[in-house]
Design an enzyme around this catalytic site. Sequence first.
Site, PDB file in Angstrom:
ATOM      1  N   GLY A 215      27.344-125.443 -75.633  1.00 50.63           N
ATOM      2  CA  GLY A 215      26.655-124.202 -75.259  1.00 50.63           C
ATOM      3  C   GLY A 215      26.910-123.061 -76.227  1.00 50.63           C
ATOM      4  O   GLY A 215      26.129-122.112 -76.288  1.00 50.63           O
TER       5      GLY A 215
ATOM      6  N   GLY B  93      24.122-119.320 -78.352  1.00 55.06           N
ATOM      7  CA  GLY B  93      24.226-117.882 -78.596  1.00 55.06           C
ATOM      8  C   GLY B  93      24.452-117.035 -77.361  1.00 55.06           C
ATOM      9  O   GLY B  93      24.459-115.812 -77.432  1.00 55.06           O
ATOM     10  N   LYS B  94      24.663-117.659 -76.219  1.00 52.19           N
ATOM     11  CA  LYS B  94      24.803-116.849 -74.996  1.00 52.19           C
ATOM     12  C   LYS B  94      26.253-116.482 -74.689  1.00 52.19           C
ATOM     13  O   LYS B  94      26.509-115.667 -73.809  1.00 52.19           O
ATOM     14  CB  LYS B  94      24.182-117.596 -73.811  1.00 52.19           C
ATOM     15  CG  LYS B  94      24.850-118.931 -73.549  1.00 52.19           C
ATOM     16  CD  LYS B  94      24.101-119.743 -72.505  1.00 52.19           C
ATOM     17  CE  LYS B  94      24.741-121.109 -72.370  1.00 52.19           C
ATOM     18  NZ  LYS B  94      24.179-121.905 -71.303  1.00 52.19           N
TER      19      LYS B  94
ATOM     20  N   LEU C 260      26.584-122.718 -79.440  1.00 52.15           N
ATOM     21  CA  LEU C 260      25.596-122.483 -80.495  1.00 52.15           C
ATOM     22  C   LEU C 260      24.265-121.966 -79.941  1.00 52.15           C
ATOM     23  O   LEU C 260      23.390-121.568 -80.697  1.00 52.15           O
ATOM     24  CB  LEU C 260      25.386-123.756 -81.329  1.00 52.15           C
ATOM     25  CG  LEU C 260      26.556-124.103 -82.256  1.00 52.15           C
ATOM     26  CD1 LEU C 260      26.434-125.526 -82.795  1.00 52.15           C
ATOM     27  CD2 LEU C 260      26.648-123.109 -83.418  1.00 52.15           C
TER      28      LEU C 260
ATOM     29  N   PRO D 103      26.278-131.414 -79.651  1.00 48.92           N
ATOM     30  CA  PRO D 103      25.564-130.862 -80.813  1.00 48.92           C
ATOM     31  C   PRO D 103      25.295-129.360 -80.694  1.00 48.92           C
ATOM     32  O   PRO D 103      25.040-128.697 -81.700  1.00 48.92           O
ATOM     33  CB  PRO D 103      24.248-131.649 -80.828  1.00 48.92           C
ATOM     34  CG  PRO D 103      24.037-132.055 -79.396  1.00 48.92           C
ATOM     35  CD  PRO D 103      25.413-132.315 -78.848  1.00 48.92           C
ATOM     36  N   ILE D 104      25.368-128.821 -79.451  1.00 52.76           N
ATOM     37  CA  ILE D 104      25.229-127.353 -79.281  1.00 52.76           C
ATOM     38  C   ILE D 104      26.629-126.747 -79.100  1.00 52.76           C
ATOM     39  O   ILE D 104      26.774-125.609 -78.695  1.00 52.76           O
ATOM     40  CB  ILE D 104      24.325-127.011 -78.061  1.00 52.76           C
ATOM     41  CG1 ILE D 104      23.054-127.873 -78.066  1.00 52.76           C
ATOM     42  CG2 ILE D 104      23.919-125.553 -78.025  1.00 52.76           C
ATOM     43  CD1 ILE D 104      22.173-127.692 -76.821  1.00 52.76           C
TER      44      ILE D 104
ATOM     45  N   TYR E 202      31.722-140.569 -66.377  1.00 53.05           N
ATOM     46  CA  TYR E 202      31.092-139.293 -66.031  1.00 53.05           C
ATOM     47  C   TYR E 202      30.902-139.169 -64.513  1.00 53.05           C
ATOM     48  O   TYR E 202      30.175-139.954 -63.897  1.00 53.05           O
ATOM     49  CB  TYR E 202      29.748-139.115 -66.743  1.00 53.05           C
ATOM     50  CG  TYR E 202      29.844-139.063 -68.263  1.00 53.05           C
ATOM     51  CD1 TYR E 202      31.059-138.856 -68.915  1.00 53.05           C
ATOM     52  CD2 TYR E 202      28.724-139.217 -69.063  1.00 53.05           C
ATOM     53  CE1 TYR E 202      31.158-138.812 -70.299  1.00 53.05           C
ATOM     54  CE2 TYR E 202      28.807-139.171 -70.454  1.00 53.05           C
ATOM     55  CZ  TYR E 202      30.032-138.976 -71.053  1.00 53.05           C
ATOM     56  OH  TYR E 202      30.109-138.930 -72.430  1.00 53.05           O
TER      57      TYR E 202
HETATM   58  N1  LIG Z   1      31.607-139.945 -76.435  1.00 55.29           N
HETATM   59  C1  LIG Z   1      32.278-138.889 -76.062  1.00 55.29           C
HETATM   60  O1  LIG Z   1      33.514-138.853 -76.072  1.00 55.29           O
HETATM   61  C2  LIG Z   1      31.500-137.683 -75.624  1.00 55.29           C
HETATM   62  C3  LIG Z   1      32.129-136.414 -75.520  1.00 55.29           C
HETATM   63  C4  LIG Z   1      31.351-135.322 -75.137  1.00 55.29           C
HETATM   64  C5  LIG Z   1      29.998-135.473 -74.859  1.00 55.29           C
HETATM   65  N2  LIG Z   1      29.421-136.722 -74.944  1.00 55.29           N
HETATM   66  C6  LIG Z   1      27.968-136.924 -74.687  1.00 55.29           C
HETATM   67  O2  LIG Z   1      27.231-135.968 -75.420  1.00 55.29           O
HETATM   68  C7  LIG Z   1      26.408-135.194 -74.538  1.00 55.29           C
HETATM   69  C8  LIG Z   1      26.267-133.786 -75.080  1.00 55.29           C
HETATM   70  O3  LIG Z   1      27.520-133.183 -75.351  1.00 55.29           O
HETATM   71  P1  LIG Z   1      28.101-131.990 -74.467  1.00 55.29           P
HETATM   72  O4  LIG Z   1      27.489-132.016 -73.153  1.00 55.29           O
HETATM   73  O5  LIG Z   1      29.573-132.038 -74.618  1.00 55.29           O
HETATM   74  O6  LIG Z   1      27.683-130.664 -75.271  1.00 55.29           O
HETATM   75  P2  LIG Z   1      26.327-129.957 -75.716  1.00 55.29           P
HETATM   76  O7  LIG Z   1      25.187-130.877 -75.604  1.00 55.29           O
HETATM   77  O8  LIG Z   1      26.626-129.352 -77.035  1.00 55.29           O
HETATM   78  O9  LIG Z   1      26.217-128.763 -74.657  1.00 55.29           O
HETATM   79  C9  LIG Z   1      25.676-128.953 -73.394  1.00 55.29           C
HETATM   80  C10 LIG Z   1      25.823-127.662 -72.580  1.00 55.29           C
HETATM   81  O10 LIG Z   1      25.302-126.559 -73.304  1.00 55.29           O
HETATM   82  C11 LIG Z   1      24.558-125.710 -72.428  1.00 55.29           C
HETATM   83  N3  LIG Z   1      23.155-125.828 -72.853  1.00 55.29           N
HETATM   84  C12 LIG Z   1      22.426-126.956 -73.094  1.00 55.29           C
HETATM   85  N4  LIG Z   1      21.190-126.674 -73.528  1.00 55.29           N
HETATM   86  C13 LIG Z   1      21.122-125.326 -73.577  1.00 55.29           C
HETATM   87  C14 LIG Z   1      20.106-124.430 -73.953  1.00 55.29           C
HETATM   88  N5  LIG Z   1      18.927-124.852 -74.395  1.00 55.29           N
HETATM   89  N6  LIG Z   1      20.374-123.100 -73.893  1.00 55.29           N
HETATM   90  C15 LIG Z   1      21.558-122.651 -73.475  1.00 55.29           C
HETATM   91  N7  LIG Z   1      22.577-123.455 -73.108  1.00 55.29           N
HETATM   92  C16 LIG Z   1      22.361-124.793 -73.158  1.00 55.29           C
HETATM   93  C17 LIG Z   1      24.778-126.233 -71.025  1.00 55.29           C
HETATM   94  O11 LIG Z   1      25.972-125.698 -70.468  1.00 55.29           O
HETATM   95  P3  LIG Z   1      26.087-124.218 -69.807  1.00 55.29           P
HETATM   96  O12 LIG Z   1      24.730-123.881 -69.277  1.00 55.29           O
HETATM   97  O13 LIG Z   1      27.143-124.360 -68.778  1.00 55.29           O
HETATM   98  O14 LIG Z   1      26.536-123.356 -70.945  1.00 55.29           O
HETATM   99  C18 LIG Z   1      25.026-127.705 -71.275  1.00 55.29           C
HETATM  100  O15 LIG Z   1      25.773-128.278 -70.244  1.00 55.29           O
HETATM  101  C19 LIG Z   1      27.106-135.318 -73.171  1.00 55.29           C
HETATM  102  O16 LIG Z   1      26.244-135.058 -72.095  1.00 55.29           O
HETATM  103  C20 LIG Z   1      27.571-136.757 -73.227  1.00 55.29           C
HETATM  104  O17 LIG Z   1      26.498-137.630 -72.926  1.00 55.29           O
HETATM  105  C21 LIG Z   1      30.149-137.797 -75.342  1.00 55.29           C
END
Ligand SMILES: NC(=O)c1ccc[n+]([C@@H]2O[C@H](COP(=O)([O-])OP(=O)(O)OC[C@H]3O[C@@H](n4cnc5c(N)ncnc54)[C@H](OP(=O)(O)O)[C@@H]3O)[C@@H](O)[C@H]2O)c1
Length: 310
Positions: free
Chosen positions: A211, A215-216, A213, A207-208, A61
């Site tokens: 972003g 809803g924006k 889920l 899990p979102i 990262y």
């Molecule tokens: N092992 C792997 O291969 C792998 C792959 C992916 C992720 N991961 C891990 O999993 C974590 C989470 O996954 P992810 O970052 O891919 O996706 P996520 O948690 O589903 O989405 C995160 C993004 O959603 C938006 N967001 C977060 N909270 C919000 C809220 N309350 N309201 C509105 N928008 C919100 C933000 O982006 P915007 O504001 O830009 O929309 C944020 O960067 C990562 O940080 C990482 O540690 C691991």
Amino acid sequence: MSEPSSGTRFLHAIEMGLGAWQWGDRVVWQYGHGYGEGSVHEAFKVSVNEGIRFIDTAELYGNGLSERLLGRFLKDTDQPVLIATKFFPWPWRFYKGAIPHALKASLARMNVESVDLYQIHWPNPLLSTDSLMEGLAECVKSGLTRTVGVSNFGQTRMLAAYSALAQHNVPLASNQVHYSLLSRAVEKNGTLARCKELGIRLIAYSPIEKGLLAGKYSALNPPPGARARNYASLLPKIQPLLKLMTEIGQDHGGKSNAQVALNWVICKGGLPIPGAKDAVQAQENAGALGWRLTEEEVTRLDEASDRIVE
Ligand SMILES: NC(=O)c1ccc[n+]([C@@H]2O[C@H](COP(=O)([O-])OP(=O)(O)OC[C@H]3O[C@@H](n4cnc5c(N)ncnc54)[C@H](OP(=O)(O)O)[C@@H]3O)[C@@H](O)[C@H]2O)c1
């Protein structure tokens, strides 16, 4: 169902963590544009104050920046924080000792003596599962990590990892996989059930759904960067699910869509690790804790999701 072994039990007690991919990543998340070190530090502080003390990072990262930032933030808090990081199995890292060597470099970036969970980021067919697990076991034995896990391992590979580690008397603590209301392969192909059976913690990434889920975003208002392209065919289909999530959230005193998305993962038995770019997102995500969707609501959400994704 088998009980998790005593060394890995702490992972099963964690309801939710915080993902740190956003900290330093410019490729997917545009770190440095609209948010930076100050805002991710706030996200860290808010989460820790809310009792979310399991942080997931990786050497990959931000090319090490996520780990370095975490190291800086840790100096600033007196709260206990659990750290998970990951080894990336580049094909040239086939030599014996590569895994402990990489972990030592991660520890140096974070300025800590050990981590709580060390994971193989992705499987690499060029590196045998046995030798990857041997490297992880060595990290446990030398005290560099408390537990070890895998990530993006399908069921067959996960079982091979479980058995290979057992040869070293080391339990497989976790499998970190993509799991959300818009990505349910691990639930439908039996990986989640297998994890529960074997006492392996399923850690749910995205899990979102990056972003979506919350809803924006919509087909008319897509997310920036690579996400727009990756989600081009999904975005026009998700409105009915988002509408149902809002209705259900209202029945729980105005929970947001992001909170419903995270609570759904928890109800299914996963450990969500949402990424947050700032204090507002971290605060909202923390509100996924302290309440539960009913079984009937989970079923309605499952059905709405089934109408969108296989
Ligand atoms: N092992 C792997 O291969 C792998 C792959 C992916 C992720 N991961 C891990 O999993 C974590 C989470 O996954 P992810 O970052 O891919 O996706 P996520 O948690 O589903 O989405 C995160 C993004 O959603 C938006 N967001 C977060 N909270 C919000 C809220 N309350 N309201 C509105 N928008 C919100 C933000 O982006 P915007 O504001 O830009 O929309 C944020 O960067 C990562 O940080 C990482 O540690 C691991």
